[in-house]
Each structure stands twice: as C-alpha cells, then as structure tokens.
Design a protein around this motif. Structure first.
Motif, PDB file in Angstrom:
ATOM      1  N   ALA A   1       0.851  -1.196   0.000  1.00  0.00           N
ATOM      2  CA  ALA A   1       0.000   0.000   0.000  1.00  0.00           C
ATOM      3  C   ALA A   1       0.884   1.242   0.000  1.00  0.00           C
ATOM      4  N   ASP A   2       0.492   2.247  -0.733  1.00  0.00           N
ATOM      5  CA  ASP A   2       1.236   3.507  -0.780  1.00  0.00           C
ATOM      6  C   ASP A   2       0.784   4.391   0.380  1.00  0.00           C
ATOM      7  N   LEU A   3       1.233   4.041   1.566  1.00  0.00           N
ATOM      8  CA  LEU A   3       0.818   4.777   2.769  1.00  0.00           C
ATOM      9  C   LEU A   3       1.311   6.220   2.758  1.00  0.00           C
ATOM     10  N   ALA A   4       2.496   6.435   2.203  1.00  0.00           N
ATOM     11  CA  ALA A   4       3.084   7.775   2.221  1.00  0.00           C
ATOM     12  C   ALA A   4       2.206   8.797   1.506  1.00  0.00           C
ATOM     13  N   SER A   5       1.405   8.370   0.553  1.00  0.00           N
ATOM     14  CA  SER A   5       0.559   9.314  -0.195  1.00  0.00           C
ATOM     15  C   SER A   5      -0.768   9.603   0.510  1.00  0.00           C
ATOM     16  N   LEU A   6      -1.059   8.868   1.573  1.00  0.00           N
ATOM     17  CA  LEU A   6      -2.325   9.037   2.284  1.00  0.00           C
ATOM     18  C   LEU A   6      -2.191  10.048   3.415  1.00  0.00           C
ATOM     19  N   ASP A   7      -3.322  10.634   3.842  1.00  0.00           N
ATOM     20  CA  ASP A   7      -3.271  11.471   5.032  1.00  0.00           C
ATOM     21  C   ASP A   7      -3.131  10.565   6.260  1.00  0.00           C
ATOM     22  N   TYR A   8      -2.827  11.163   7.385  1.00  0.00           N
ATOM     23  CA  TYR A   8      -2.490  10.389   8.583  1.00  0.00           C
ATOM     24  C   TYR A   8      -3.615   9.448   9.017  1.00  0.00           C
ATOM     25  N   ASP A   9      -4.835   9.941   9.051  1.00  0.00           N
ATOM     26  CA  ASP A   9      -5.952   9.100   9.483  1.00  0.00           C
ATOM     27  C   ASP A   9      -6.142   7.913   8.550  1.00  0.00           C
ATOM     28  N   ALA A  10      -5.962   8.122   7.257  1.00  0.00           N
ATOM     29  CA  ALA A  10      -6.079   7.022   6.296  1.00  0.00           C
ATOM     30  C   ALA A  10      -4.937   6.024   6.466  1.00  0.00           C
ATOM     31  N   ARG A  11      -3.760   6.508   6.805  1.00  0.00           N
ATOM     32  CA  ARG A  11      -2.636   5.601   7.077  1.00  0.00           C
ATOM     33  C   ARG A  11      -2.977   4.676   8.239  1.00  0.00           C
ATOM     34  N   LEU A  12      -3.455   5.272   9.319  1.00  0.00           N
ATOM     35  CA  LEU A  12      -3.800   4.467  10.498  1.00  0.00           C
ATOM     36  C   LEU A  12      -4.919   3.488  10.199  1.00  0.00           C
ATOM     37  N   ALA A  13      -5.912   3.944   9.469  1.00  0.00           N
ATOM     38  CA  ALA A  13      -7.036   3.067   9.117  1.00  0.00           C
ATOM     39  C   ALA A  13      -6.565   1.901   8.250  1.00  0.00           C
ATOM     40  N   THR A  14      -5.634   2.152   7.346  1.00  0.00           N
ATOM     41  CA  THR A  14      -5.100   1.085   6.503  1.00  0.00           C
ATOM     42  C   THR A  14      -4.329   0.073   7.334  1.00  0.00           C
ATOM     43  N   LEU A  15      -3.501   0.554   8.251  1.00  0.00           N
ATOM     44  CA  LEU A  15      -2.762  -0.370   9.116  1.00  0.00           C
ATOM     45  C   LEU A  15      -3.723  -1.228   9.931  1.00  0.00           C
ATOM     46  N   LYS A  16      -4.723  -0.588  10.516  1.00  0.00           N
ATOM     47  CA  LYS A  16      -5.707  -1.318  11.321  1.00  0.00           C
ATOM     48  C   LYS A  16      -6.419  -2.377  10.485  1.00  0.00           C
TER      49      LYS A  16
END
Length: 154
Positions: free
Chosen positions: A43-58
């Motif tokens: 997943a390209d986490l770096a391109s996401l905002d912080y909340d979306a990064r956390l949601a993706t990890l979860k």
C-alpha cells in the motif's frame, strides 16, 4: 493504536520531537516508516493522510505502540533517552489474542522490548530503524527486511 484483532505489533522506542509536536506516529518528513511498512503490505501509505494511514494499518492487522512509556530526552535520538520507564508490553500483548509477531523498529526498541516478551510464543522481529538518523543501511536492504512483516498478515 492497537485493535484487538491485530496480528502484528510494530514497536518504536519513543516518538521524536516532530512526532510529539504533531501528536502523530512517524511525523518527521524524512522518516521512512510509512514507506517501509507500506511496501510490506503493498500500500502507498506515504501518499495518504495520517488518518487514512492508520485506518489502513488497522484494516491490515497492524498495531503501533512504543517500548518507552516516558523518559527524558534532549532531541530525538534514541541514544539521548534517559530515565526511561518501559511500556507494559507483555500486558498489551495479552490483550491481543490474534497477535502473531512483534516487530521492533530499531535497536533501542528491541533492546527494551525483547526482554519483556522473552518466553512468549510470539515471533520477535528486529527491523532496521526507519529513522533518518540511521543511514548506515541502504534503503533497498531496509525494504527487504521490512517486507517480512507481510508473512504474518495472511
């Protein structure tokens, strides 16, 4: 950030100044954490905002926490950590019934966390630090080692 269905727990040592100021994990713009963990899960986490990064990890079964609950430190380097109070890692792990692996982001995290989880059935993984201060290892090698996290998420 630890959901009960987490399968992998990634532990840093203690947030640096940029992260503390932003109240966000791995907020320093040169920290490679989001790139490295994103590569491990595709997943390209770096391109996401912080909340979306956390949601993706979860959603992928990844939890974040730190090995140090509190300490004194001037600056952001782990070597400057003084009077560290360790986070209760074994207690946290006991609340995560699906946990399969604990990954330590850097040497300091591993030095503090491994003894607390010794004897557990969890896979303990030492990863090279994602910090910009750890430049001794090429990024490609860091990516290869961090990719192991994907093995525990299926």
């Amino acid at each position: 950030m630890a959901a009960p269905d987490a399968r992998v727990l990634i532990l840093g040592s203690l947030p640096g100044e940029a992260s503390l100021a932003a109240q966000r994990y791995y907020a320093h713009p040169q920290n490679r954490f989001w790139h490295l963990v994103g590569g491990a899960i595709g997943a390209d986490l770096a391109s996401l905002d912080y909340d979306a990064r956390l949601a993706t990890l979860k959603a992928r079964g990844i939890a974040l926490w730190d090995t140090v609950a509190s300490a004194r430190r001037s600056g952001s380097l782990d070597a400057a950590i003084r009077e560290a109070e360790h986070a209760p890692l074994a207690d946290l792990a006991a609340t995560l019934p699906h946990l399969r692996a604990v990954a330590f982001n850097g040497r300091k995290s591993a030095a503090i966390g491994r003894p607390q989880l010794a004897g557990s059935t969890l896979q303990l993984i030492d990863l090279p630090s994602s910090s910009p201060a750890y430049a001794a290892m090429p990024l490609a090698e860091k990516e290869r080692l961090w990719a192991r996290l994907g093995d525990f998420l299926g």
